[in-house]
Scaffold this motif. Structure first.
Motif, PDB file in Angstrom:
ATOM      1  N   GLU A   1     -88.592 -36.623  38.695  1.00  0.00           N
ATOM      2  CA  GLU A   1     -89.284 -36.745  38.224  1.00  0.00           C
ATOM      3  C   GLU A   1     -89.564 -36.137  37.537  1.00  0.00           C
ATOM      4  OE1 GLU A   1     -92.910 -36.630  39.860  1.00  0.00           O
ATOM      5  OE2 GLU A   1     -91.688 -38.263  41.558  1.00  0.00           O
ATOM      6  N   PRO A   2     -90.744 -35.603  35.968  1.00  0.00           N
ATOM      7  CA  PRO A   2     -91.029 -35.166  34.825  1.00  0.00           C
ATOM      8  C   PRO A   2     -90.428 -33.598  35.432  1.00  0.00           C
ATOM      9  CG  PRO A   2     -93.128 -36.933  34.823  1.00  0.00           C
ATOM     10  CD  PRO A   2     -91.629 -36.190  36.131  1.00  0.00           C
ATOM     11  N   SER A   3     -90.161 -33.472  34.228  1.00  0.00           N
ATOM     12  CA  SER A   3     -89.564 -31.553  34.407  1.00  0.00           C
ATOM     13  C   SER A   3     -90.444 -30.874  34.053  1.00  0.00           C
ATOM     14  CB  SER A   3     -88.953 -30.939  32.337  1.00  0.00           C
ATOM     15  OG  SER A   3     -89.865 -30.957  31.928  1.00  0.00           O
ATOM     16  N   SER A   4     -90.048 -28.978  35.187  1.00  0.00           N
ATOM     17  CA  SER A   4     -91.751 -28.897  35.484  1.00  0.00           C
ATOM     18  C   SER A   4     -92.276 -28.068  34.197  1.00  0.00           C
ATOM     19  CB  SER A   4     -91.078 -27.057  36.245  1.00  0.00           C
ATOM     20  OG  SER A   4     -90.267 -26.852  35.541  1.00  0.00           O
ATOM     21  N   ALA A   5     -91.924 -28.472  33.185  1.00  0.00           N
ATOM     22  CA  ALA A   5     -92.191 -27.719  31.368  1.00  0.00           C
ATOM     23  C   ALA A   5     -93.100 -29.415  30.872  1.00  0.00           C
ATOM     24  CB  ALA A   5     -90.975 -27.930  30.573  1.00  0.00           C
ATOM     25  N   LEU A   6     -92.820 -30.262  31.758  1.00  0.00           N
ATOM     26  CA  LEU A   6     -93.835 -32.174  31.290  1.00  0.00           C
ATOM     27  C   LEU A   6     -95.014 -31.735  32.083  1.00  0.00           C
ATOM     28  CD1 LEU A   6     -93.920 -33.130  28.901  1.00  0.00           C
ATOM     29  CD2 LEU A   6     -92.997 -34.629  30.557  1.00  0.00           C
ATOM     30  N   ALA A   7     -94.603 -31.006  33.551  1.00  0.00           N
ATOM     31  CA  ALA A   7     -96.020 -31.051  34.476  1.00  0.00           C
ATOM     32  C   ALA A   7     -96.706 -29.728  33.704  1.00  0.00           C
ATOM     33  CB  ALA A   7     -95.536 -30.914  35.712  1.00  0.00           C
ATOM     34  N   LYS A   8     -96.666 -28.987  33.438  1.00  0.00           N
ATOM     35  CA  LYS A   8     -96.966 -28.072  33.252  1.00  0.00           C
ATOM     36  C   LYS A   8     -98.312 -28.176  32.149  1.00  0.00           C
ATOM     37  CE  LYS A   8     -96.897 -23.054  31.951  1.00  0.00           C
ATOM     38  NZ  LYS A   8     -96.245 -21.897  31.764  1.00  0.00           N
ATOM     39  N   LEU A   9     -97.714 -28.986  31.419  1.00  0.00           N
ATOM     40  CA  LEU A   9     -97.970 -29.103  30.551  1.00  0.00           C
ATOM     41  C   LEU A   9     -99.319 -29.980  30.352  1.00  0.00           C
ATOM     42  CD1 LEU A   9     -98.867 -29.442  26.780  1.00  0.00           C
ATOM     43  CD2 LEU A   9     -97.031 -31.466  26.788  1.00  0.00           C
ATOM     44  N   GLN A  10     -99.121 -31.177  31.166  1.00  0.00           N
ATOM     45  CA  GLN A  10     -99.761 -32.262  31.960  1.00  0.00           C
ATOM     46  C   GLN A  10    -100.699 -31.536  32.739  1.00  0.00           C
ATOM     47  OE1 GLN A  10    -100.169 -33.229  35.009  1.00  0.00           O
ATOM     48  NE2 GLN A  10    -101.161 -35.330  35.561  1.00  0.00           N
ATOM     49  N   ARG A  11    -101.340 -30.472  33.025  1.00  0.00           N
ATOM     50  CA  ARG A  11    -101.662 -29.891  33.972  1.00  0.00           C
ATOM     51  C   ARG A  11    -102.779 -29.054  33.242  1.00  0.00           C
ATOM     52  NH1 ARG A  11     -97.637 -28.726  37.580  1.00  0.00           N
ATOM     53  NH2 ARG A  11     -97.028 -26.422  36.945  1.00  0.00           N
ATOM     54  N   SER A  12    -101.906 -28.670  32.330  1.00  0.00           N
ATOM     55  CA  SER A  12    -102.786 -27.754  30.834  1.00  0.00           C
ATOM     56  C   SER A  12    -104.018 -28.789  30.240  1.00  0.00           C
ATOM     57  CB  SER A  12    -101.930 -27.336  30.052  1.00  0.00           C
ATOM     58  OG  SER A  12    -100.989 -26.381  30.262  1.00  0.00           O
ATOM     59  N   ILE A  13    -103.578 -30.305  30.009  1.00  0.00           N
ATOM     60  CA  ILE A  13    -104.597 -30.960  29.505  1.00  0.00           C
ATOM     61  C   ILE A  13    -105.676 -31.358  30.523  1.00  0.00           C
ATOM     62  CG2 ILE A  13    -104.405 -33.446  28.350  1.00  0.00           C
ATOM     63  CD1 ILE A  13    -101.558 -32.899  26.912  1.00  0.00           C
ATOM     64  N   LEU A  14    -104.825 -31.633  31.578  1.00  0.00           N
ATOM     65  CA  LEU A  14    -106.198 -32.182  32.601  1.00  0.00           C
ATOM     66  C   LEU A  14    -107.139 -31.167  32.555  1.00  0.00           C
ATOM     67  CD1 LEU A  14    -106.262 -34.085  34.603  1.00  0.00           C
ATOM     68  CD2 LEU A  14    -105.097 -32.952  36.176  1.00  0.00           C
ATOM     69  N   MET A  15    -107.011 -29.210  32.675  1.00  0.00           N
ATOM     70  CA  MET A  15    -107.865 -28.569  33.103  1.00  0.00           C
ATOM     71  C   MET A  15    -107.729 -27.838  31.981  1.00  0.00           C
ATOM     72  SD  MET A  15    -107.296 -29.113  36.985  1.00  0.00           S
ATOM     73  CE  MET A  15    -108.068 -27.381  36.966  1.00  0.00           C
ATOM     74  N   SER A  16    -107.774 -27.906  30.342  1.00  0.00           N
ATOM     75  CA  SER A  16    -108.279 -26.637  29.932  1.00  0.00           C
ATOM     76  C   SER A  16    -109.519 -27.342  28.888  1.00  0.00           C
ATOM     77  CB  SER A  16    -106.748 -26.327  28.909  1.00  0.00           C
ATOM     78  OG  SER A  16    -105.500 -26.186  29.794  1.00  0.00           O
ATOM     79  N   GLY A  17    -110.066 -26.470  28.418  1.00  0.00           N
ATOM     80  CA  GLY A  17    -110.503 -26.429  27.689  1.00  0.00           C
ATOM     81  C   GLY A  17    -110.391 -27.142  25.758  1.00  0.00           C
ATOM     82  N   PRO A  18    -111.340 -27.553  25.020  1.00  0.00           N
ATOM     83  CA  PRO A  18    -110.542 -28.054  23.595  1.00  0.00           C
ATOM     84  C   PRO A  18    -110.047 -27.328  23.220  1.00  0.00           C
ATOM     85  CG  PRO A  18    -112.480 -27.782  23.487  1.00  0.00           C
ATOM     86  CD  PRO A  18    -112.517 -27.211  25.247  1.00  0.00           C
ATOM     87  N   ASP A  19    -109.714 -25.799  23.225  1.00  0.00           N
ATOM     88  CA  ASP A  19    -108.939 -25.026  22.263  1.00  0.00           C
ATOM     89  C   ASP A  19    -107.856 -24.080  23.576  1.00  0.00           C
ATOM     90  OD1 ASP A  19    -110.531 -25.539  20.013  1.00  0.00           O
ATOM     91  OD2 ASP A  19    -112.121 -24.164  21.254  1.00  0.00           O
ATOM     92  N   THR A  20    -107.828 -24.748  24.327  1.00  0.00           N
ATOM     93  CA  THR A  20    -106.768 -24.006  25.086  1.00  0.00           C
ATOM     94  C   THR A  20    -104.837 -24.012  24.702  1.00  0.00           C
ATOM     95  OG1 THR A  20    -107.880 -23.574  27.464  1.00  0.00           O
ATOM     96  CG2 THR A  20    -105.798 -23.468  27.427  1.00  0.00           C
ATOM     97  N   LEU A  21    -104.449 -25.552  24.131  1.00  0.00           N
ATOM     98  CA  LEU A  21    -103.669 -25.826  23.639  1.00  0.00           C
ATOM     99  C   LEU A  21    -103.446 -25.703  22.228  1.00  0.00           C
ATOM    100  CD1 LEU A  21    -102.890 -29.483  26.438  1.00  0.00           C
ATOM    101  CD2 LEU A  21    -102.558 -26.781  26.787  1.00  0.00           C
ATOM    102  N   ALA A  22    -104.658 -24.461  21.980  1.00  0.00           N
ATOM    103  CA  ALA A  22    -104.142 -24.396  20.224  1.00  0.00           C
ATOM    104  C   ALA A  22    -102.686 -24.466  19.328  1.00  0.00           C
ATOM    105  CB  ALA A  22    -105.437 -23.705  19.544  1.00  0.00           C
ATOM    106  N   ALA A  23    -102.791 -22.978  20.577  1.00  0.00           N
ATOM    107  CA  ALA A  23    -100.656 -23.047  20.246  1.00  0.00           C
ATOM    108  C   ALA A  23     -99.801 -22.829  21.462  1.00  0.00           C
ATOM    109  CB  ALA A  23    -101.412 -21.247  20.123  1.00  0.00           C
TER     110      ALA A  23
END
Length: 277
Positions: A243-265
C-alpha cells in the motif's frame, strides 16, 4: 585529466581524447575513470569484463587493454607541456600498474561527477536552511550536468552497473529536492509538464507522485490529483503487494477533504518506495 560519465563517456588529457572506441577497453577506462585516484584490483576489472567465468587468457587480455589505453594517453601527452622538473610525463605515470591492480590519476582535471556532487551538496544545505531560491538554482545547475543516462554508450558489467545505479539514485535525489524547492516557491503550474513525464517514468516513486498530486491540486485540478494517487496505489499493490506510505495516504486524504487553501504550505517530502524504476 577531464572525465565525463554523466551521459556518454569522455576522458581527455590536455583536451585530447583518450577514450577508445572498442567496447571492452571502454569498459576498463570507464571503471578506472569512475574510481580515478583509487586502485582498481585486476580481479575487479576481470569480473567487470567477463563475469564470474573469465577465459584463461583474461589476465593477458586485460594487460593488452591497459597497453592500448596507455598508447592513447601517450598520443595525448605528445602535445602536452613538461612537468615542474622539466621532464615530459609518460603514459605509465598517469595509468599506473600497482600491486594487485591499476590506478588512473585524475590530477586536477574536471570531473562531472565531482562537480555534480559539489553542487548537489550545496543545494541540499540551502534546502536545510530554507533558502529555496538558492537551492533550486544550485540543484538545477547540478542536474544540467547530465546529458543522458550515465555511461550511456558503454557496455556495463556487474561493477559498472552498480556504479550506474548509484549515480542514477543520486540524480533522482537531486531531482526530488529541486522539484521540492520549486514547489516551495509556488511554481506548481510550471512543474506540471515535467512531473507528468516523471511519474510515468518512475511509476512507483512516491515522492514524485506526492509532488505531482500537490502541483495538480494547487493548479485547481483536484480530481486529477486524486486519480494520480489511485494509479500509484494500483501499481504498488499489483507489482509489489504494498500500500502507499502513510505520508502519501495522508496527503490524499487532505486533498480529498480540504478546502482550496489548506494545502498551500503542505510539505511534499515523501519517502520513495522504489527510487529507480
Amino acid at each position: 585529466m577531464d572525465i565525463d560519465v554523466l551521459g556518454t563517456l569522455a576522458v581527455r588529457h590536455h583536451g585530447a581524447s583518450i577514450t577508445p572506441t572498442a567496447p571492452k577497453p571502454r569498459q576498463v577506462l570507464a571503471l578506472l575513470a569512475l574510481r580515478a585516484g583509487q586502485v582498481v584490483p585486476a580481479g575487479v576489472l576481470t569480473e567487470e569484463l567477463w563475469g564470474t567465468r573469465p577465459p584463461r587468457s583474461a589476465r593477458a587480455t586485460l594487460q593488452t587493454y591497459i597497453l592500448q589505453l596507455r598508447e592513447l594517453i601517450g598520443v595525448a601527452l605528445e602535445g602536452g607541456a613538461a612537468d615542474h622538473t622539466g621532464q615530459r610525463r609518460q603514459a605509465k605515470d598517469l595509468l599506473l600498474t600497482v600491486p594487485g591492480g591499476y590506478l588512473l590519476k585524475g590530477g586536477e582535471g574536471v570531473s562531472d561527477v565531482r562537480e555534480f556532487e559539489r553542487l548537489a551538496g550545496c543545494g541540499y544545505r540551502a534546502m536545510d536552511a530554507e533558502d529555496y531560491p538558492q537551492a533550486a538554482r544550485l540543484l538545477r545547475e547540478a542536474l544540467e550536468l547530465w546529458t543522458g543516462p550515465a555511461l550511456a554508450d558503454v557496455h556495463t558489467g556487474p561493477h559498472l552497473q552498480t556504479e550506474v545505479k548509484r549515480l542514477e539514485e543520486s540524480r533522482l535525489c537531486a531531482l526530488d529536492q529541486r522539484v521540492e524547492a520549486d514547489l516551495r516557491l509556488g511554481r506548481h503550474r510550471e512543474l506540471l509538464a515535467e512531473l507528468t513525464v516523471l511519474v510515468n517514468q518512475y511509476p512507483t516513486h512516491e515522492s514524485l507522485c506526492g509532488q505531482y498530486m500537490l502541483a495538480l491540486y494547487r493548479s485547481g485540478r483536484r480530481g486529477e490529483a486524486l486519480a494520480a494517487y489511485q494509479r500509484l496505489r494500483t501499481t504498488l499493490v499489483r507489482t509489489m503487494g504494498l500500500e502507499p506510505s502513510s505520508a502519501l495516504a495522508k496527503l490524499q486524504r487532505s486533498i480529498l477533504m480540504s478546502g482550496p487553501d489548506t494545502l498551500a504550505a503542505q510539505p511534499t517530502r515523501i519517502a520513495s518506495v522504489a527510487a529507480v524504476g
